[in-house]
Design a protein around this motif. Structure first.
Motif, short mmCIF file in Angstrom:
data_model
loop_
_atom_site.label_atom_id
_atom_site.label_comp_id
_atom_site.label_asym_id
_atom_site.label_seq_id
_atom_site.Cartn_x
_atom_site.Cartn_y
_atom_site.Cartn_z
N TYR A 116 -18.16 -3.59 8.81
CA TYR A 116 -19.07 -4.73 8.92
C TYR A 116 -18.60 -5.90 8.05
N GLY A 117 -18.71 -7.09 8.58
CA GLY A 117 -18.28 -8.28 7.83
C GLY A 117 -17.81 -9.32 8.81
N GLY A 118 -18.05 -10.57 8.45
CA GLY A 118 -17.78 -11.66 9.37
C GLY A 118 -16.35 -11.74 9.86
N SER A 119 -15.38 -11.52 8.95
CA SER A 119 -13.99 -11.70 9.36
C SER A 119 -13.59 -10.63 10.39
N VAL A 174 -15.63 -9.19 12.47
CA VAL A 174 -16.33 -9.53 13.72
C VAL A 174 -15.53 -10.59 14.48
N VAL A 175 -15.11 -11.63 13.75
CA VAL A 175 -14.35 -12.72 14.41
C VAL A 175 -13.05 -12.17 14.99
N ALA A 176 -12.34 -11.34 14.20
CA ALA A 176 -11.06 -10.79 14.66
C ALA A 176 -11.26 -9.93 15.91
N HIS A 192 -10.83 -16.65 5.79
CA HIS A 192 -12.24 -16.51 6.19
C HIS A 192 -13.24 -16.94 5.13
N GLY A 193 -12.89 -16.88 3.88
CA GLY A 193 -13.89 -17.32 2.89
C GLY A 193 -13.67 -16.69 1.54
N THR A 194 -14.22 -15.48 1.38
CA THR A 194 -14.13 -14.87 0.05
C THR A 194 -12.69 -14.52 -0.32
N ASP A 195 -11.79 -14.45 0.67
CA ASP A 195 -10.37 -14.25 0.34
C ASP A 195 -9.84 -15.47 -0.44
N ARG A 228 -12.49 -23.36 14.14
CA ARG A 228 -13.79 -22.85 13.67
C ARG A 228 -14.18 -21.56 14.40
N ASN A 229 -15.10 -20.83 13.79
CA ASN A 229 -15.59 -19.60 14.41
C ASN A 229 -16.27 -19.90 15.74
N PHE A 230 -16.46 -18.86 16.51
CA PHE A 230 -16.93 -19.05 17.88
C PHE A 230 -17.94 -17.96 18.22
N SER A 263 -26.93 -9.94 7.39
CA SER A 263 -25.78 -10.08 6.48
C SER A 263 -25.29 -8.72 6.03
N ASN A 264 -24.30 -8.76 5.10
CA ASN A 264 -23.81 -7.52 4.51
C ASN A 264 -24.48 -7.24 3.16
N PHE A 265 -25.54 -7.96 2.87
CA PHE A 265 -26.37 -7.73 1.67
C PHE A 265 -25.55 -7.72 0.37
N ARG A 325 -24.11 -9.87 -3.01
CA ARG A 325 -24.79 -10.82 -3.91
C ARG A 325 -24.76 -12.25 -3.39
N VAL A 326 -23.59 -12.63 -2.81
CA VAL A 326 -23.40 -14.00 -2.34
C VAL A 326 -24.43 -14.40 -1.27
N LYS A 327 -25.04 -13.40 -0.63
CA LYS A 327 -26.02 -13.69 0.45
C LYS A 327 -27.42 -14.00 -0.09
N ARG A 328 -27.67 -13.71 -1.37
CA ARG A 328 -28.97 -13.97 -2.01
C ARG A 328 -30.14 -13.40 -1.18
N MET A 369 -22.82 -19.09 -1.15
CA MET A 369 -21.63 -19.70 -0.55
C MET A 369 -21.44 -19.11 0.84
N GLU A 370 -20.97 -19.94 1.74
CA GLU A 370 -20.73 -19.49 3.11
C GLU A 370 -19.65 -20.41 3.66
N SER A 371 -18.47 -19.88 3.89
CA SER A 371 -17.40 -20.75 4.38
C SER A 371 -17.66 -21.22 5.80
N PHE A 372 -18.44 -20.45 6.50
CA PHE A 372 -18.85 -20.87 7.85
C PHE A 372 -20.31 -20.47 8.10
N GLY A 373 -20.57 -19.16 8.13
CA GLY A 373 -21.94 -18.68 8.41
C GLY A 373 -22.05 -18.20 9.84
N LEU A 374 -21.21 -17.21 10.19
CA LEU A 374 -21.18 -16.71 11.57
C LEU A 374 -22.54 -16.19 12.03
O1 GMT Z 1 -19.39 -12.82 3.42
C1 GMT Z 1 -19.25 -12.17 4.44
O2 GMT Z 1 -20.09 -12.09 5.33
C2 GMT Z 1 -17.97 -11.45 4.65
C3 GMT Z 1 -16.86 -12.40 4.90
C4 GMT Z 1 -15.77 -11.67 5.62
O3 GMT Z 1 -14.66 -12.12 5.51
O4 GMT Z 1 -15.97 -10.66 6.29
O5 GMT Z 1 -17.36 -13.53 5.62
C5 GMT Z 1 -16.62 -14.73 5.60
O6 GMT Z 1 -16.08 -14.86 6.90
C6 GMT Z 1 -17.03 -15.09 7.94
C7 GMT Z 1 -16.31 -15.11 9.28
O7 GMT Z 1 -15.33 -16.10 9.33
C8 GMT Z 1 -17.78 -16.41 7.67
O8 GMT Z 1 -18.71 -16.65 8.69
C9 GMT Z 1 -18.51 -16.27 6.32
O9 GMT Z 1 -19.11 -17.51 6.03
C10 GMT Z 1 -17.51 -15.92 5.22
N1 GMT Z 1 -18.28 -15.58 4.01
C11 GMT Z 1 -18.28 -16.36 2.92
O10 GMT Z 1 -17.65 -17.39 2.82
C12 GMT Z 1 -19.13 -15.88 1.79
#
Ligand code: GMT
Length: 378
Positions: free
Chosen positions: A11-14, A16-18, A121-124, A173-175, A207-209, A211-214, A283-288
């Motif tokens: 689980y995690g945005g990156s 999911v996008v991949a 993707h963001g936290t990287d 951008r994400n899709f 979310s993935n619950f 800390r950054v998700k508050r 913080m949210e680099s995008f917010g999928l």
């Molecule tokens: O924070 C997460 O949800 C995990 C992280 C990841 O890489 O799995 O999410 C980042 O990538 C997502 C997909 O591109 C973005 O939508 C999230 O905004 C981004 N998270 C952060 O920047 C905190």
């Protein structure tokens, strides 16, 4: 094209996008090879044109930390040679770009070309990549990539600023697939009564619950909303801060108004049930998650951070607030939930934003063009 994709498969945005990218590319006739330690959770394993290659990490008593990065590099090189991959596309720089670099070098020694693209993707970049132990190697992996994409303009600027990177970074951008993530009225009629009465509103957080998700702010906001509007909160996902949410729910005495749904595979079935989404991230680099909700006609209350304003337009398809301002977020939520016209207008605008700017039909060709550009470069 024959494309190798590496990501975090859980689980995690990156991830999911991949995975969604792989599915969309395969649907367009490309051959896609996922090279990861586990089958990505959104795959069934039966998709046409998609192959999965597990990275097995051998442990040995000597290894306190089994070297996943090396096992991954080795598997990338093997798969690329065996299937004649055109390129590798890695999601999340750490450690994937460095593993891809090693794989490229291994094949170079055999006279085989294997360019690789890194998607940030963001936290990287903003969190893990800032750790002094990871920063130099992450920067090196990015600099050595044959192509680099970023999922928002904000993340591109942040990468240039904090890593001092001057190379070209392409913003793609994400899709979201607007046919899969869709306001399905039949589904809504069938499933909604399981979670709320007709006179109640449904707020959603996904979310993935971490800390950054508050997540605490989600419950704080909902506690205030629930005093003014008959409502329920659906919490989708799981992670380290779930107990904070449970603790706060008990403290406010609203535990029976919250559905803790845990990790869910088919969020497209749940999102259309919502009236409003809460994404109060630090913080949210995008917010999928917000985009997936918006495609389902769910406007979003979010924080004005990172790449979120590239998606959520304040007052149009949602509302933006300062991080931690739960009073203002609750007031905004109450305003939307008690004004049917406003709720409907924002819901429609949210869906329109997803369709007009972030639909797969618009974004996937950008990746295809970028792949061609990278392949043509040398
Ligand atoms: O924070 C997460 O949800 C995990 C992280 C990841 O890489 O799995 O999410 C980042 O990538 C997502 C997909 O591109 C973005 O939508 C999230 O905004 C981004 N998270 C952060 O920047 C905190």
């Amino acid at each position: 094209m024959k494309i190798g994709i590496t990501c975090y498969p859980t689980y995690g945005g990156s991830g999911v996008v991949a995975t969604e990218l792989g599915i969309e590319l395969a649907a367009r006739g490309h051959q896609v090879h996922f090279i990861t330690y586990q089958q990505p959770f959104r795959l069934t394993g039966r998709e046409e044109g998609i192959f999965f290659h597990e990275v097995a990490v051998t442990t040995y008593p000597l290894f306190q930390y089994p070297p996943y990065d090396l096992a991954l590099a080795s598997r990338m090189a093997e798969v690329a040679e065996f299937y004649g991959l055109d390129l590798l596309h890695v999601h999340y720089a750490i450690p994937h770009s460095v593993s891809a670099l090693l794989a490229r070098q291994m094949l170079e020694a055999k006279g085989i070309r294997l360019p690789f693209i890194t998607t940030l993707h963001g936290t990287d970049i903003t969190l893990v990549g800032q750790d002094p132990g990871y920063l130099p190697i992450t920067r090196f992996g990015i600099e050595q990539s044959d192509g680099v994409t970023s999922i928002s303009a904000h993340l591109k600027e942040e990468t240039e600023r904090s890593f001092g990177i001057t190379r070209e970074i392409e913003v793609i951008r994400n899709f979201v697939n607007c046919d899969v993530y869709t306001p399905d009225e039949a589904k809504r009629r069938e499933l909604r009564p399981k979670y709320a009465r007709d006179d109640e509103k449904i707020l959603i957080h996904l979310s993935n619950f971490r800390r950054v998700k508050r997540v605490g702010d989600v419950v704080e906001t909902f506690a205030r909303v629930a005093r003014a509007v008959p409502s329920r909160l659906m919490l989708i996902g799981d992670g380290p801060d779930r107990s904070i949410a449970e603790h706060l729910a008990l403290q406010y005495g609203i535990q029976d108004r919250i559905h803790f749904l845990g990790k869910q595979d088919s969020v497209q079935d749940l999102l259309p049930l919502g009236d409003l989404m809460l994404m109060p991230s630090e913080m949210e680099s995008f917010g999928l998650a917000a985009l997936e909700g918006m495609a389902c006609r769910v406007p979003c209350i979010a924080t004005r951070v990172g790449g979120v304003p590239e998606l959520v337009e304040d007052g149009v398809n949602g509302l933006l607030f300062a991080v931690g301002d739960v009073e203002a977020m609750a007031a905004g939520a109450i305003r939307i939930l008690t004004d049917d016209t406003l709720q409907r207008t924002m819901a429609e605008a949210a869906r329109k934003t997803a369709q007009d700017k972030f639909c797969t039909s618009r974004i996937i060709p950008m990746y295809e063009r970028y792949y061609e550009q990278v392949l043509a470069a040398k």
